[in-house]
Enzyme design. Structure first.
Site, PDB file in Angstrom:
ATOM      1  N   GLY A  21       0.810  -1.203   0.000  1.00 39.05           N
ATOM      2  CA  GLY A  21       0.000   0.000   0.000  1.00 39.05           C
ATOM      3  C   GLY A  21       0.848   1.260   0.000  1.00 39.05           C
ATOM      4  N   ARG A  25       7.274   1.839   0.891  1.00 33.12           N
ATOM      5  CA  ARG A  25       7.613   0.418   1.079  1.00 33.12           C
ATOM      6  C   ARG A  25       7.983  -0.197  -0.258  1.00 33.12           C
ATOM      7  NH1 ARG A  25       3.274  -2.424   4.267  1.00 33.12           N
ATOM      8  NH2 ARG A  25       4.099  -1.047   5.877  1.00 33.12           N
ATOM      9  N   ARG A  44       1.645  10.851  -9.238  1.00 27.77           N
ATOM     10  CA  ARG A  44       0.990  11.051  -7.948  1.00 27.77           C
ATOM     11  C   ARG A  44       1.826  10.507  -6.782  1.00 27.77           C
ATOM     12  NH1 ARG A  44      -4.894  11.908  -8.312  1.00 27.77           N
ATOM     13  NH2 ARG A  44      -5.433  12.190 -10.503  1.00 27.77           N
ATOM     14  N   ARG A  88      -0.286  -8.802  -2.901  1.00 25.75           N
ATOM     15  CA  ARG A  88      -0.325  -7.719  -1.924  1.00 25.75           C
ATOM     16  C   ARG A  88       0.574  -8.069  -0.750  1.00 25.75           C
ATOM     17  NH1 ARG A  88      -1.856  -4.255   1.774  1.00 25.75           N
ATOM     18  NH2 ARG A  88      -3.142  -4.840   3.559  1.00 25.75           N
ATOM     19  N   SER A  91       0.218  -4.910   6.083  1.00 27.85           N
ATOM     20  CA  SER A  91       0.003  -5.205   7.499  1.00 27.85           C
ATOM     21  C   SER A  91      -1.475  -5.492   7.749  1.00 27.85           C
ATOM     22  CB  SER A  91       0.464  -4.034   8.368  1.00 27.85           C
ATOM     23  OG  SER A  91      -0.235  -2.849   8.019  1.00 27.85           O
ATOM     24  N   ASP A 205      -0.658  -5.513  14.490  1.00 29.52           N
ATOM     25  CA  ASP A 205      -1.471  -5.114  15.636  1.00 29.52           C
ATOM     26  C   ASP A 205      -2.333  -6.299  16.071  1.00 29.52           C
ATOM     27  OD1 ASP A 205      -1.076  -1.980  15.604  1.00 29.52           O
ATOM     28  OD2 ASP A 205      -1.448  -2.608  13.540  1.00 29.52           O
ATOM     29  N   ARG A 218       8.502  -4.070  13.118  1.00 28.01           N
ATOM     30  CA  ARG A 218       7.808  -4.074  11.835  1.00 28.01           C
ATOM     31  C   ARG A 218       8.782  -4.338  10.696  1.00 28.01           C
ATOM     32  NH1 ARG A 218       2.710  -0.894  11.093  1.00 28.01           N
ATOM     33  NH2 ARG A 218       1.809  -0.600  13.165  1.00 28.01           N
TER      34      ARG A 218
END
Length: 239
Positions: A21, A25, A44, A88, A91, A205, A218
């Protein structure tokens, strides 16, 4: 060839593409995991790169947050750039007491509160499922590489701050393992175009115990997820 959102030319995007996303990353993956990466998109500020992994061409491209943005990029990647395998990497928040932070989750299917898939399916409920070949490949690789991983249904939501305070309990009752924001839409777009899609997620989480990964944790956990996704992505290339 360009689209309103991707400036890459024909042939610049590989048949296998990882979809984080976060565009930063995507940059991290390209710089730390791919050989000879080159930037192929910055429209963008949604960064995209193509390089090689173990000698095989692989691309990585940010998709933004949420199903509308992810579905937009998946649509253009498949339709205009002939991407065949979309994985994909992101997280999620676990909703099951047996799943905790640092664990990996391979999403076999994705329920949702979004109307996006109904809009594609004449108002009916679409069973958003991963491609079986990608799923099987990832599971077999995870058995060799990953200490703790889980396979099952996730929940793709349109609301990061969800108004339903009983949502976690409801998902747990239906044996849904985690919450994220993109997989259900990605699976539907891939199905419509006969492409392969899979979501491999890191539990950042724990929504049952309210544990959360630190920034350092992470990074370490995401590296394991990225390696698994890359190994899965190149398995589709002929020997």
């Amino acid at each position: 060839m360009t689209t309103p959102h991707i400036q890459a030319q024909a042939g610049e995007i590989a048949e296998s593409c990882l979809l984080p996303g976060d565009p930063l990353r995507a940059k991290f993956i390209a710089e730390h995991f791919l050989a000879q990466p080159r930037q192929i998109n910055a429209t963008r500020n949604m960064l995209g790169y193509t390089g090689t992994y173990r000698g095989r061409p692989v691309s990585v491209m940010g998709t933004g947050m949420g199903m509308p943005s992810c579905m937009l990029y998946a649509e253009e990647l498949i339709r205009e750039y002939r991407v065949k395998r979309l994985i994909r990497v992101g997280s999620c928040g676990s909703t099951d007491a047996g799943i905790t932070v640092n664990d990996l989750l391979i999403a076999a299917s994705a329920s949702t509160d979004s109307s996006a898939n109904r809009n594609q399916f004449n108002g009916y409920d679409f069973a958003a499922a991963a491609d079986f070949n990608l799923l099987e490949t990832a599971v077999n690789a995870a058995r060799q590489q990953v200490a703790r991983f889980h396979v099952g249904n996730v929940f793709s939501t349109d609301s990061f701050y969800h108004p339903d305070k009983k949502l976690v309990a409801t998902l747990n009752r239906m044996h849904i393992l985690a919450i994220e924001m993109e997989a259900a839409g990605l699976y539907a777009v891939a199905a419509r175009h006969r492409a392969q899609a899979l979501a491999i997620l890191t539990v950042s989480d724990d929504l049952v115990t309210q544990q959360h990964l630190s920034a350092e944790q992470r990074e370490r956990s995401f590296q394991q997820m990225i390696t698994l996704a890359l190994d899965t992505a190149i398995a589709g290339y002929p020997d």
